[in-house]
Write an enzyme that holds these catalytic residues in place. Structure first.
Site, PDB file in Angstrom:
ATOM      1  N   HIS A 112       0.858  -1.188   0.000  1.00 57.58           N
ATOM      2  CA  HIS A 112       0.000   0.000   0.000  1.00 57.58           C
ATOM      3  C   HIS A 112       0.890   1.233   0.000  1.00 57.58           C
ATOM      4  CE1 HIS A 112      -1.568   3.270   2.687  1.00 57.58           C
ATOM      5  NE2 HIS A 112      -2.511   3.264   1.769  1.00 57.58           N
ATOM      6  N   ARG A 116       0.108  12.580  -0.111  1.00 56.46           N
ATOM      7  CA  ARG A 116      -0.945  13.579  -0.305  1.00 56.46           C
ATOM      8  C   ARG A 116      -0.521  14.956   0.219  1.00 56.46           C
ATOM      9  NH1 ARG A 116      -1.692   9.863   3.494  1.00 56.46           N
ATOM     10  NH2 ARG A 116      -1.930  10.536   5.656  1.00 56.46           N
ATOM     11  N   SER A 267     -17.861  12.206  -2.952  1.00 54.06           N
ATOM     12  CA  SER A 267     -16.602  11.468  -3.047  1.00 54.06           C
ATOM     13  C   SER A 267     -16.774  10.277  -3.981  1.00 54.06           C
ATOM     14  CB  SER A 267     -16.156  10.990  -1.662  1.00 54.06           C
ATOM     15  OG  SER A 267     -17.155  10.200  -1.063  1.00 54.06           O
ATOM     16  N   ARG A 268     -15.668   9.809  -4.505  1.00 50.16           N
ATOM     17  CA  ARG A 268     -15.677   8.691  -5.448  1.00 50.16           C
ATOM     18  C   ARG A 268     -15.587   7.395  -4.644  1.00 50.16           C
ATOM     19  NH1 ARG A 268     -16.726   7.425 -10.882  1.00 50.16           N
ATOM     20  NH2 ARG A 268     -15.219   5.928 -11.644  1.00 50.16           N
ATOM     21  N   GLU A 270     -16.114   4.205  -5.322  1.00 49.35           N
ATOM     22  CA  GLU A 270     -15.384   3.101  -5.942  1.00 49.35           C
ATOM     23  C   GLU A 270     -13.885   3.278  -5.787  1.00 49.35           C
ATOM     24  OE1 GLU A 270     -16.396   0.272  -7.280  1.00 49.35           O
ATOM     25  OE2 GLU A 270     -18.510   0.676  -6.918  1.00 49.35           O
ATOM     26  N   SER A 271     -13.410   4.509  -5.877  1.00 47.81           N
ATOM     27  CA  SER A 271     -11.973   4.760  -5.736  1.00 47.81           C
ATOM     28  C   SER A 271     -11.533   4.641  -4.279  1.00 47.81           C
ATOM     29  CB  SER A 271     -11.630   6.151  -6.289  1.00 47.81           C
ATOM     30  OG  SER A 271     -11.917   6.228  -7.668  1.00 47.81           O
TER      31      SER A 271
END
Length: 308
Positions: A112, A116, A267-268, A270-271
């Site tokens: 992982h 950011r 917000s996305r 799936e992402s």
């Protein structure tokens, strides 16, 4: 800083996807998306499922801005005491690259990565506060000491180029953060993790996160190349699935990033949930046999070690 961080993560996304496609032999689905409901920004999700090497792999970037609602502000305030408690919403900008790779072979570790940059803004759009965060960590189902040493040494070298205190500080932070409290064990064998870095010039932190991202392929590629074709049994595959279940538990119960994403308007989803494996397993009261490789893996997860 916003534009430079965005340019850097876009470049790294392409670099990593190109290398992983050559390794796997299958192409990533490239999904460009925009936020809905009048919220600003979007991103590009690159996802590979049912590959030759990877059961599921995602390399995502997002560049989003707008107003954070009360639930997200409350979550952030727990870690940013400078945020005014009387404010119910905050103008923000955030950009980052997030990646999770779940290999098919149980001898090959999950990895992982997330780096950011975040800003809160004044009403005129100028930055009010800013910080960097991120990290990289390894989650094997079967432990190969030489892999752990190589992975941590590569991260340490990247950290040491900027501050000799970074690796020991961020390694401990990673061990503490990726701890599945309700299981009393770590998610994996760690790496580095940091958040809310704002005590130096932002140029220094941009250089640091760029070096960390650049260290990923040299740190992980030799490991996956060695382990992806090793033989394994069905019992070893079942153990991998059990460990994947622990991975899911941490991400849905403990992870700050998942909670923040789910509390952010438009917000996305799936992402955000891309990090979850394609398959996992929960088995009632499972305990590995004493002296087995599975038992040793569990012992290491319950007592984090120093690898370099």
């Amino acid at each position: 800083m916003r534009l430079r961080m965005e340019a850097m993560i876009r470049e790294k996304q392409k670099e990593i996807v190109d290398v992983l496609e050559k390794l796997d032999g299958k192409k990533f689905l490239v999904d460009a998306w925009e936020r809905e409901g009048g919220n600003g920004g979007g991103g590009t999700s690159c996802v590979l499922q049912d590959g030759n090497v990877f059961e599921k792999a995602g390399v995502n970037i997002s560049v989003v801005y707008g107003k954070l609602p009360p639930a997200a502000v409350q979550s952030m305030r727990a870690h940013h005491k400078s945020i005014d408690p009387s404010i119910e919403s905050i103008d923000f900008f955030a950009t980052g690259l997030s990646m999770v790779l779940h290999p098919k072979n149980p001898m090959a570790p999950t990895v992982h990565l997330n780096y950011r940059y975040f800003e809160t803004m004044n009403e005129d759009g100028t930055p009010k506060s800013w910080w960097f965060g991120g990290g990289t960590d390894l989650t094997p189902s079967y432990l190969f000491d030489e892999d752990a040493i190589h992975f941590h040494r590569t991260l340490k070298e990247a950290c040491d180029r900027h501050d000799p205190e970074y690796y020991p500080r961020f390694k401990k932070w990673c061990d503490d953060y990726f701890f599945v409290k309700h299981r009393n064990e770590s998610r994996g064998i760690g790496g580095i993790f940091f958040d809310d870095l704002e005590d130096k010039d932002p140029e220094q932190f941009l250089s640091f996160v760029t070096d960390c991202l650049s260290s990923f392929l040299p740190g992980y590629l030799p490991i996956i190349q060695k382990r992806k074709d090793l033989p394994f049994t069905q019992a070893e595959k079942d153990w991998q699935q059990l460990r994947r279940g622990r991975y899911v538990e941490f991400n849905l119960v403990n992870d700050r990033g998942t909670k923040f994403g789910l509390n952010t308007p438009s917000s996305r989803i799936e992402s955000i949930l891309m990090s979850l494996p394609l398959t996992a397993r929960w088995q009632y009261m499972h305990a590995p046999e004493p002296g087995s490789r599975e038992h040793r893996m569990l012992e290491v997860l319950r007592s984090p070690r120093e690898w370099v």
